[in-house]
Scaffold this active site. Structure first.
Site, PDB file in Angstrom:
ATOM      1  N   GLU A 161       3.636   4.903   8.468  1.00  0.00           N
ATOM      2  CA  GLU A 161       2.399   4.961   7.705  1.00  0.00           C
ATOM      3  C   GLU A 161       1.465   3.878   8.225  1.00  0.00           C
ATOM      4  OE1 GLU A 161       2.827   5.305   3.454  1.00  0.00           O
ATOM      5  OE2 GLU A 161       4.531   6.638   3.758  1.00  0.00           O
ATOM      6  N   CYS A 272      10.375   5.190   2.967  1.00  0.00           N
ATOM      7  CA  CYS A 272      11.483   5.639   3.821  1.00  0.00           C
ATOM      8  C   CYS A 272      12.681   4.706   3.851  1.00  0.00           C
ATOM      9  CB  CYS A 272      10.971   5.882   5.236  1.00  0.00           C
ATOM     10  SG  CYS A 272       9.855   7.285   5.313  1.00  0.00           S
TER      11      CYS A 272
HETATM   12  N1  LIG Z   1       5.921   9.076   4.903  1.00  0.00           N
HETATM   13  C1  LIG Z   1       6.304   8.844   6.146  1.00  0.00           C
HETATM   14  O1  LIG Z   1       5.705   8.053   6.871  1.00  0.00           O
HETATM   15  C2  LIG Z   1       7.487   9.585   6.732  1.00  0.00           C
HETATM   16  C3  LIG Z   1       7.807   9.429   8.095  1.00  0.00           C
HETATM   17  C4  LIG Z   1       8.877  10.150   8.636  1.00  0.00           C
HETATM   18  C5  LIG Z   1       9.606  11.020   7.828  1.00  0.00           C
HETATM   19  N2  LIG Z   1       9.281  11.143   6.512  1.00  0.00           N
HETATM   20  C6  LIG Z   1      10.025  12.137   5.717  1.00  0.00           C
HETATM   21  O2  LIG Z   1       9.186  13.298   5.580  1.00  0.00           O
HETATM   22  C7  LIG Z   1       9.413  13.943   4.316  1.00  0.00           C
HETATM   23  C8  LIG Z   1       8.104  14.083   3.558  1.00  0.00           C
HETATM   24  O3  LIG Z   1       7.634  12.796   3.245  1.00  0.00           O
HETATM   25  P1  LIG Z   1       6.121  12.535   2.789  1.00  0.00           P
HETATM   26  O4  LIG Z   1       5.980  11.051   2.709  1.00  0.00           O
HETATM   27  O5  LIG Z   1       5.182  13.309   3.638  1.00  0.00           O
HETATM   28  O6  LIG Z   1       6.153  13.177   1.308  1.00  0.00           O
HETATM   29  P2  LIG Z   1       4.927  13.404   0.315  1.00  0.00           P
HETATM   30  O7  LIG Z   1       5.471  13.264  -1.048  1.00  0.00           O
HETATM   31  O8  LIG Z   1       3.772  12.566   0.762  1.00  0.00           O
HETATM   32  O9  LIG Z   1       4.487  14.932   0.554  1.00  0.00           O
HETATM   33  C9  LIG Z   1       5.226  16.035   0.166  1.00  0.00           C
HETATM   34  C10 LIG Z   1       4.301  17.214  -0.172  1.00  0.00           C
HETATM   35  O10 LIG Z   1       5.113  18.343  -0.507  1.00  0.00           O
HETATM   36  C11 LIG Z   1       4.464  19.073  -1.544  1.00  0.00           C
HETATM   37  N3  LIG Z   1       5.444  19.941  -2.202  1.00  0.00           N
HETATM   38  C12 LIG Z   1       6.428  19.620  -3.085  1.00  0.00           C
HETATM   39  N4  LIG Z   1       7.159  20.696  -3.403  1.00  0.00           N
HETATM   40  C13 LIG Z   1       6.645  21.736  -2.704  1.00  0.00           C
HETATM   41  C14 LIG Z   1       6.984  23.108  -2.568  1.00  0.00           C
HETATM   42  N5  LIG Z   1       8.020  23.643  -3.222  1.00  0.00           N
HETATM   43  N6  LIG Z   1       6.236  23.883  -1.745  1.00  0.00           N
HETATM   44  C15 LIG Z   1       5.191  23.368  -1.063  1.00  0.00           C
HETATM   45  N7  LIG Z   1       4.825  22.069  -1.142  1.00  0.00           N
HETATM   46  C16 LIG Z   1       5.534  21.265  -1.951  1.00  0.00           C
HETATM   47  C17 LIG Z   1       3.864  17.993  -2.429  1.00  0.00           C
HETATM   48  O11 LIG Z   1       2.811  18.524  -3.227  1.00  0.00           O
HETATM   49  C18 LIG Z   1       3.389  16.964  -1.375  1.00  0.00           C
HETATM   50  O12 LIG Z   1       2.050  17.211  -1.000  1.00  0.00           O
HETATM   51  C19 LIG Z   1      10.483  13.081   3.615  1.00  0.00           C
HETATM   52  O13 LIG Z   1      11.750  13.597   3.910  1.00  0.00           O
HETATM   53  C20 LIG Z   1      10.330  11.721   4.296  1.00  0.00           C
HETATM   54  O14 LIG Z   1      11.528  10.970   4.246  1.00  0.00           O
HETATM   55  C21 LIG Z   1       8.239  10.475   5.948  1.00  0.00           C
HETATM   56  O1  LIG Z   2       9.186  -7.066  11.334  1.00  0.00           O
HETATM   57  C1  LIG Z   2       9.034  -6.392  10.309  1.00  0.00           C
HETATM   58  C2  LIG Z   2       8.677  -5.018  10.319  1.00  0.00           C
HETATM   59  C3  LIG Z   2       8.549  -4.342   9.120  1.00  0.00           C
HETATM   60  N1  LIG Z   2       8.761  -4.972   7.942  1.00  0.00           N
HETATM   61  C4  LIG Z   2       8.623  -4.213   6.665  1.00  0.00           C
HETATM   62  O2  LIG Z   2       9.347  -3.008   6.780  1.00  0.00           O
HETATM   63  C5  LIG Z   2       8.739  -1.983   5.989  1.00  0.00           C
HETATM   64  C6  LIG Z   2       8.583  -0.714   6.786  1.00  0.00           C
HETATM   65  O3  LIG Z   2       7.609  -0.907   7.777  1.00  0.00           O
HETATM   66  P1  LIG Z   2       7.294   0.187   8.915  1.00  0.00           P
HETATM   67  O4  LIG Z   2       8.557   0.576   9.550  1.00  0.00           O
HETATM   68  O5  LIG Z   2       6.240  -0.359   9.784  1.00  0.00           O
HETATM   69  O6  LIG Z   2       6.655   1.358   8.056  1.00  0.00           O
HETATM   70  P2  LIG Z   2       7.094   2.831   7.603  1.00  0.00           P
HETATM   71  O7  LIG Z   2       5.854   3.622   7.525  1.00  0.00           O
HETATM   72  O8  LIG Z   2       7.955   2.711   6.401  1.00  0.00           O
HETATM   73  O9  LIG Z   2       7.953   3.440   8.820  1.00  0.00           O
HETATM   74  C7  LIG Z   2       9.370   3.505   8.838  1.00  0.00           C
HETATM   75  O10 LIG Z   2       9.838   4.630   8.101  1.00  0.00           O
HETATM   76  C8  LIG Z   2       9.317   5.897   8.573  1.00  0.00           C
HETATM   77  C9  LIG Z   2       9.811   6.975   7.634  1.00  0.00           C
HETATM   78  O11 LIG Z   2      11.116   7.349   7.903  1.00  0.00           O
HETATM   79  C10 LIG Z   2       9.778   6.108  10.010  1.00  0.00           C
HETATM   80  O12 LIG Z   2       9.269   7.353  10.472  1.00  0.00           O
HETATM   81  C11 LIG Z   2       9.282   4.956  10.883  1.00  0.00           C
HETATM   82  O13 LIG Z   2       9.774   5.123  12.217  1.00  0.00           O
HETATM   83  C12 LIG Z   2       9.803   3.648  10.291  1.00  0.00           C
HETATM   84  O14 LIG Z   2       9.305   2.534  11.049  1.00  0.00           O
HETATM   85  C13 LIG Z   2       7.426  -2.572   5.480  1.00  0.00           C
HETATM   86  O15 LIG Z   2       7.605  -2.992   4.140  1.00  0.00           O
HETATM   87  C14 LIG Z   2       7.192  -3.784   6.367  1.00  0.00           C
HETATM   88  O16 LIG Z   2       6.483  -4.807   5.718  1.00  0.00           O
HETATM   89  C15 LIG Z   2       9.096  -6.315   7.905  1.00  0.00           C
HETATM   90  O17 LIG Z   2       9.295  -6.899   6.831  1.00  0.00           O
HETATM   91  N2  LIG Z   2       9.230  -6.996   9.103  1.00  0.00           N
END
Ligand SMILES: NC(=O)c1ccc[n+]([C@@H]2O[C@H](COP(=O)([O-])OP(=O)(O)OC[C@H]3O[C@@H](n4cnc5c(N)ncnc54)[C@H](O)[C@@H]3O)[C@@H](O)[C@H]2O)c1
Ligand SMILES: O=c1ccn([C@@H]2O[C@H](COP(=O)(O)OP(=O)(O)O[C@H]3O[C@H](CO)[C@@H](O)[C@H](O)[C@H]3O)[C@@H](O)[C@H]2O)c(=O)[nH]1
Length: 434
Positions: A161, A272
């Site tokens: 994020e 995550c």
């Molecule tokens: N947030 C991240 O940076 C990140 C990065 C890598 C992987 N992931 C993984 O990706 C997945 C999604 O995470 P997210 O952060 O995008 O979640 P999120 O909660 O932001 O988004 C999920 C979306 O799904 C929708 N939804 C729920 N039920 C539904 C249904 N039955 N049909 C259609 N839509 C529906 C919700 O309205 C919501 O908009 C998780 O498994 C998470 O662990 C997240």
């Molecule tokens: O040196 C560091 C690096 C990170 N953080 C903390 O760790 C958390 C996670 O940070 P970051 O990994 O940058 O953000 P996310 O968006 O949570 O991303 C992680 O989680 C995602 C969801 O699974 C994965 O896709 C990414 O690869 C993974 O980095 C945050 O609270 C940061 O403040 C620290 O405290 N010290």
């Protein structure tokens, strides 16, 4: 390709907009009508750098959104980007994934026979064997046959994020998990434009489905544990009056350690790391193995906020006093407060009877929904005014520029959980690990 993405949250919207930008025809499917309307109007439903521009350019055109699952029939491939939260015991809650897989199955079944099987790809983070044992089963429940009507694959996402768009477009690696050459072939076509446009070579790992699912957990478990280890080392440093950041800079020069993810402080949060470490620990325990290092990494992370507050206790009894909390988002660059360290910090201050005044550049409104009763300041300066202590939870750049603002504090004690504030004359400064 014609692609549908089910779930348009942080991951789904980023993936959908980026795939549209790479030239694919993309349909986002979400149950939330507000999200669907926003995308069709060219507005991003979430705060993520670079996403507004992509949704503005492609929304309503190459990127369309709908609440109607029938749209999957018009596409060759569907990605599930649905939530995978934790149950109360930490195990993975698959209800959204199973509901989504069932809806995809029903929509495909309603369209009759297909010439080629539809590929359903798990983008969400799920514990090993989920795609094959739970999701393929839900799709098949609609009367479809795996291998003939549909295929399944895993393609975990590693974007962070705050930098999701650039991370998605320039990944360190792509992971394709499948058990059928047709599935691998479709994933290769899907990502071909990304590989061409990326800044450098993108290694692609082609592996089994459960292996791909596990790679995602191993990745997050490793990174979360790396931060916990540097926090453990940092806590030791603090006991000796040693600067953990100087130590981290030096050990990071060893290629085997690497310089990234060595910022010690108040710990990791977000949507995550906490849920994914809990889910894989829980899944391992269910199978009779207790992952000791990972469990310790979680335990240490849970203790860091209290360690931060105990440093504040060393200087001031905050009961009945105003204390500023600088930063509410779980990391800079996002308005996401899921599992932010600000929550245990605020709760710890409240337990001590402090009056909390909180400030964050973008996450205030999200936090206000959770804690409507604490005071929210419109700026860091406003939060610091008359405060008898300040704790820093998020390393927003703007906090680095604070200086004369500390002079307005009633008692200028600053405990920095992220090494973002400069030590200066006139304040009592405590770094968490330095
Ligand atoms: N947030 C991240 O940076 C990140 C990065 C890598 C992987 N992931 C993984 O990706 C997945 C999604 O995470 P997210 O952060 O995008 O979640 P999120 O909660 O932001 O988004 C999920 C979306 O799904 C929708 N939804 C729920 N039920 C539904 C249904 N039955 N049909 C259609 N839509 C529906 C919700 O309205 C919501 O908009 C998780 O498994 C998470 O662990 C997240
Ligand atoms: O040196 C560091 C690096 C990170 N953080 C903390 O760790 C958390 C996670 O940070 P970051 O990994 O940058 O953000 P996310 O968006 O949570 O991303 C992680 O989680 C995602 C969801 O699974 C994965 O896709 C990414 O690869 C993974 O980095 C945050 O609270 C940061 O403040 C620290 O405290 N010290």
């Amino acid at each position: 390709m014609n692609v549908s993405i089910v779930g348009s949250g942080y991951v789904g919207t980023t993936v959908a907009a980026c795939l549209a930008d790479l030239g694919h025809e993309v349909t986002a499917i979400d149950i939330d009508e507000g999200i669907v309307a926003a995308i069709n109007d060219g507005e991003s439903p979430i705060h993520e750098p670079g996403l507004d521009e992509l949704v503005a350019e492609h929304g309503g055109d190459r990127l369309r959104a709908t609440t109607d699952y029938a749209a999957v029939r018009e596409t060759e491939l569907t990605m599930l980007a649905l939530p995978t939260p934790s149950n109360e015991d930490g195990s993975i809650d698959l209800q959204y994934m199973e509901a989504g897989a069932s809806s995809v199955g029903e929509a495909l079944a309603a369209g009759g026979d297909r010439e080629e099987p539809h590929l359903v790809v798990t983008k969400s983070t799920v514990v090993p064997t989920t795609t094959e044992e739970r999701l393929a089963a839900r799709i098949a429940d609609a009367g479809l046959e795996r291998g003939t009507d549909f295929l399944v694959a895993s393609n975990p996402e590693f974007q962070r994020e705050g930098s999701a768009v650039t991370d998605f477009l320039n990944p360190d690696k792509l992971v394709f998990g499948a058990d059928d050459e047709r599935a691998f072939a479709m994933l290769r076509v899907l990502y071909a434009p990304l590989r061409e446009a990326a800044d450098g070579e993108v290694p692609t790992v082609e592996t089994g489905i459960a292996e791909a699912e596990m790679i995602k957990y191993a990745n997050n478990a490793f990174l979360a544990s790396k931060v916990s280890l540097i926090n453990d080392i940092g806590n030791v440093c603090k006991e000796f009056g040693v600067d953990a950041y100087e130590v981290a800079d030096a050990i990071g020069l060893d290629d085997r350690i690497g310089e990234r993810f060595l910022r010690s402080g108040v710990g990791w949060g977000g949507s995550c790391f906490p849920k994914d470490t809990d889910a894989i620990i829980s899944a391992a325990r269910e199978r009779g193995y207790d992952p000791a290092v990972l469990s310790a990494a979680v335990e240490l992370n849970d203790a860091q906020p209290e360690r931060l507050l105990s440093l504040l206790d060393d200087h001031v009894d905050v009961g009945g006093k105003r204390v500023a909390v600088l930063g509410l988002a779980f990391k800079p660059g996002t308005d996401d407060i899921r599992n932010t360290r600000a929550v245990p910090v605020i709760e710890g201050l409240q337990e001590r009877g402090a009056g909390v005044v909180a400030y964050d550049p973008v996450a205030t409104e999200n936090m206000r929904e959770r804690y409507p009763d604490i005071e929210y300041a419109g700026s860091a300066a406003e939060a610091l005014e008359d405060a008898s202590g300040a704790v820093v939870v998020t390393d927003w750049d703007e906090f680095a520029a604070l200086d004369a603002e500390f002079d307005e504090m009633a008692d200028p004690i600053v405990v920095d959980g992220r090494r973002i504030i400069e030590r200066r004359d006139g304040i009592t400064y405590e770094g968490l690990t330095w």
